[in-house]
Design a protein around this motif. Structure first.
Motif, PDB file in Angstrom:
ATOM      1  N   ASP A 194       5.920  58.569  96.588  1.00 54.64           N
ATOM      2  CA  ASP A 194       6.467  58.139  97.870  1.00 54.64           C
ATOM      3  C   ASP A 194       6.178  59.175  98.944  1.00 54.64           C
TER       4      ASP A 194
ATOM      5  N   ASN B 296      10.583  45.643 108.924  1.00 53.61           N
ATOM      6  CA  ASN B 296       9.337  44.910 108.843  1.00 53.61           C
ATOM      7  C   ASN B 296       8.371  45.571 109.809  1.00 53.61           C
TER       8      ASN B 296
ATOM      9  N   VAL C   3       6.749  54.937 102.690  1.00 52.66           N
ATOM     10  CA  VAL C   3       5.811  54.127 101.922  1.00 52.66           C
ATOM     11  C   VAL C   3       5.708  54.654 100.497  1.00 52.66           C
ATOM     12  N   ARG C   4       5.134  53.837  99.634  1.00 50.23           N
ATOM     13  CA  ARG C   4       4.846  54.217  98.248  1.00 50.23           C
ATOM     14  C   ARG C   4       3.340  54.102  98.048  1.00 50.23           C
ATOM     15  N   THR C   5       2.763  55.126  97.429  1.00 53.92           N
ATOM     16  CA  THR C   5       1.347  55.112  97.064  1.00 53.92           C
ATOM     17  C   THR C   5       1.245  55.187  95.541  1.00 53.92           C
ATOM     18  N   THR C   6       0.041  55.159  95.039  1.00 50.80           N
ATOM     19  CA  THR C   6      -0.154  55.272  93.595  1.00 50.80           C
ATOM     20  C   THR C   6       0.200  56.666  93.087  1.00 50.80           C
TER      21      THR C   6
ATOM     22  N   ARG D 177      -2.405  44.375 107.353  1.00 51.45           N
ATOM     23  CA  ARG D 177      -1.311  45.233 106.883  1.00 51.45           C
ATOM     24  C   ARG D 177      -0.848  46.050 108.081  1.00 51.45           C
TER      25      ARG D 177
ATOM     26  N   ASN E  50      -3.617  50.481  99.094  1.00 46.94           N
ATOM     27  CA  ASN E  50      -2.918  51.335  98.133  1.00 46.94           C
ATOM     28  C   ASN E  50      -1.629  51.912  98.681  1.00 46.94           C
TER      29      ASN E  50
ATOM     30  N   GLU F 145       2.286  50.792 100.108  1.00 45.59           N
ATOM     31  CA  GLU F 145       3.292  49.740 100.232  1.00 45.59           C
ATOM     32  C   GLU F 145       4.504  50.273 100.996  1.00 45.59           C
ATOM     33  N   PRO F 146       4.999  49.529 101.977  1.00 45.33           N
ATOM     34  CA  PRO F 146       6.204  49.961 102.706  1.00 45.33           C
ATOM     35  C   PRO F 146       7.412  50.045 101.779  1.00 45.33           C
TER      36      PRO F 146
END
Length: 72
Positions: free
Chosen positions: A30, A66, A24-27, A16, A58, A60-61
């Motif tokens: 953002d 990229n 990014v997004r976490t649980t 990753r 945990n 995500e971009p």
């Protein structure tokens, strides 16, 4: 170790890629990547003043960049 070394470790071990300033997004919501420590990505969630460590699985971009094009 520097952030560059930590990002390289995450990239090599977890496959990753992240970089400072990346959205990014976490649980929990953002935020923005502010660094890396050991095998964690340091993310400051929107609206907070401090950053927390997040496991790369945990995070995500969100941006269209990229992360592989922006290696750290």
């Amino acid at each position: 170790m520097s952030d560059d070394d930590e990002f390289a470790y995450i990239r090599n071990y977890y496959k990753r890629s992240f970089y400072k300033g990346q959205r990014v997004r976490t649980t929990m919501g953002d935020g923005v990547v502010v660094g890396a420590t050991l095998n964690y990505v340091r993310v400051r969630l929107d609206g907070l003043k401090h950053a927390d460590n997040w496991h790369p699985a945990n995070v995500e971009p969100l941006d269209n960049d990229n992360a592989k094009d922006n290696p750290q």
